[in-house]
Design an enzyme around this catalytic site. Structure first.
Site, PDB file in Angstrom:
ATOM      1  N   LYS A  74      -3.401 -12.293 -30.453  1.00 50.79           N
ATOM      2  CA  LYS A  74      -4.300 -11.606 -29.511  1.00 50.79           C
ATOM      3  C   LYS A  74      -3.739 -10.275 -29.000  1.00 50.79           C
ATOM      4  O   LYS A  74      -4.490  -9.337 -28.773  1.00 50.79           O
ATOM      5  CB  LYS A  74      -4.651 -12.533 -28.348  1.00 50.79           C
ATOM      6  N   ASP A 111     -14.015 -14.608 -24.108  1.00 52.50           N
ATOM      7  CA  ASP A 111     -13.812 -15.891 -23.409  1.00 52.50           C
ATOM      8  C   ASP A 111     -14.420 -15.898 -22.004  1.00 52.50           C
ATOM      9  O   ASP A 111     -15.049 -16.869 -21.597  1.00 52.50           O
ATOM     10  CB  ASP A 111     -12.317 -16.217 -23.302  1.00 52.50           C
TER      11      ASP A 111
END
Ligand code: ATR
Length: 301
Positions: A74, A111
């Site tokens: 990420k 998210d």
């Protein structure tokens, strides 16, 4: 559904991880592709950390439209993006890459969107909730970071509680600085921490509590976790991002007290809508059929 839907013109995307075998994203995206009869495919891409940049360049050169990015890539995804969404910039995390036709890469973090969209899909008025009281986040990892950023965007006061207190303090300070850098003229974010052995005592003041730790997760540290929710007010919303088991110890304890709950699977399903739209050009629904399909896939593991 048409039988041969992948042609030479197929739109391609995938998920880059290491390992990537646990990812539910290929199951979900290919389910939506089939249901919508879209000529496309979404594949798992197992890429070692030192090969990330090479892999992304290779996918771009091969005509992929983009990719999801999961652990441990990420931060590398954040670094490789030419442009990053504000909330991803503040959270310092990117999980969705879109390859543009001009060769540039757009990065976003879906998210937090997925978390909020799931609360709303569960009938929770998020704006009203933010006016009712603070959000207490259990945990200080990557998930806490993304969810906290979205909750700040929705106007919540955010309080972190983490077993390792320094991590909660560090995250609160980091998000505070990042928010002020991005919105120098806006209101300062309301961020604080509470000790791990004290959060249960504070529940009476909270509007929302989120478990972002691995407590209660199958295969995690404590499947028999018994949180004490006795001090919760009757309007507390209890949510868990763990989705295996479906009814986590945290949600079970909340239901036993008659509290409103929101489970973790929906966050995963809702966050995927943004990537799907960007790569395959269609809106998707997280309806009962989608949830049932993914639950069935989970139960076969
Ligand atoms: P992610 O990035 O997916 O959020 P992570 O960084 O591994 O995952 O974070 C997991 C979270 O679960 C952490 O907040 C961790 O607490 P520590 O920072 O103290 O490690 C929390 N966690 C894991 N096991 C725990 C346990 N037995 N009790 C309390 N918290 C726990």
């Amino acid at each position: 559904m048409s039988e041969f839907r992948i042609t030479g013109k197929a739109k391609l995307a995938g998920v880059i991880g290491h390992p990537v075998t646990h990812s539910l994203s290929p199951v979900l995206h290919n389910y939506w592709l089939a249901r919508k009869e879209i000529d496309g495919a979404y594949v798992p891409l197992s890429v070692a950390p030192d090969a990330f940049v090479t892999a992304v360049k290779g996918l771009q050169a091969s005509g992929f439209r983009g990719a999801n990015v999961t652990i441990p890539h990420k931060e590398a995804a954040f670094a490789i993006a030419d442009e990053v969404d504000p909330m991803a910039r503040i959270a310092g995390s990117v999980n969705t890459l879109v390859f543009r036709e001009d060769g540039s890469i757009h990065g976003s973090s879906t998210d937090g969107f997925g978390y909020i969209a799931n609360l709303e899909a569960d009938g929770i008025d998020v704006a009203a909730l933010a006016n009712r009281g603070p959000a207490l986040l259990l945990g200080a990892g990557g998930a806490a970071r993304s969810i906290a950023t979205s909750l700040l965007e929705k106007g919540f006061q955010v309080i972190f509680s983490n077993r390792t207190a320094e991590r909660a303090d560090g995250l609160a300070k980091e998000l505070d600085a990042a928010w002020r850098r991005y919105f120098p003229k806006g209101d300062a974010p309301r961020l604080s921490t509470v000790a791990w052995d004290k959060w249960e005592e504070q529940l009476g003041e909270m509007a929302l509590v989120v478990n972002t730790t691995s407590l209660g997760m199958q295969g995690g540290p404590a499947l028999d976790w018994t949180p004490d929710l006795s001090r919760a007010s009757s309007h507390l919303v209890v949510s868990d991002i763990v989705y295996v088991p479906q009814e986590t110890p945290f949600l079970k304890a909340a239901k036993e007290r008659g509290l409103t709950t929101s489970g973790g699977l929906g966050m995963l399903l809702h966050q995927a809508r943004l990537g799907f739209k960007a790569w395959f050009g269609a809106d998707t629904e997280v309806d009962d059929a989608t949830v049932a399909y993914i639950r069935a896939a989970l139960s076969k593991r």
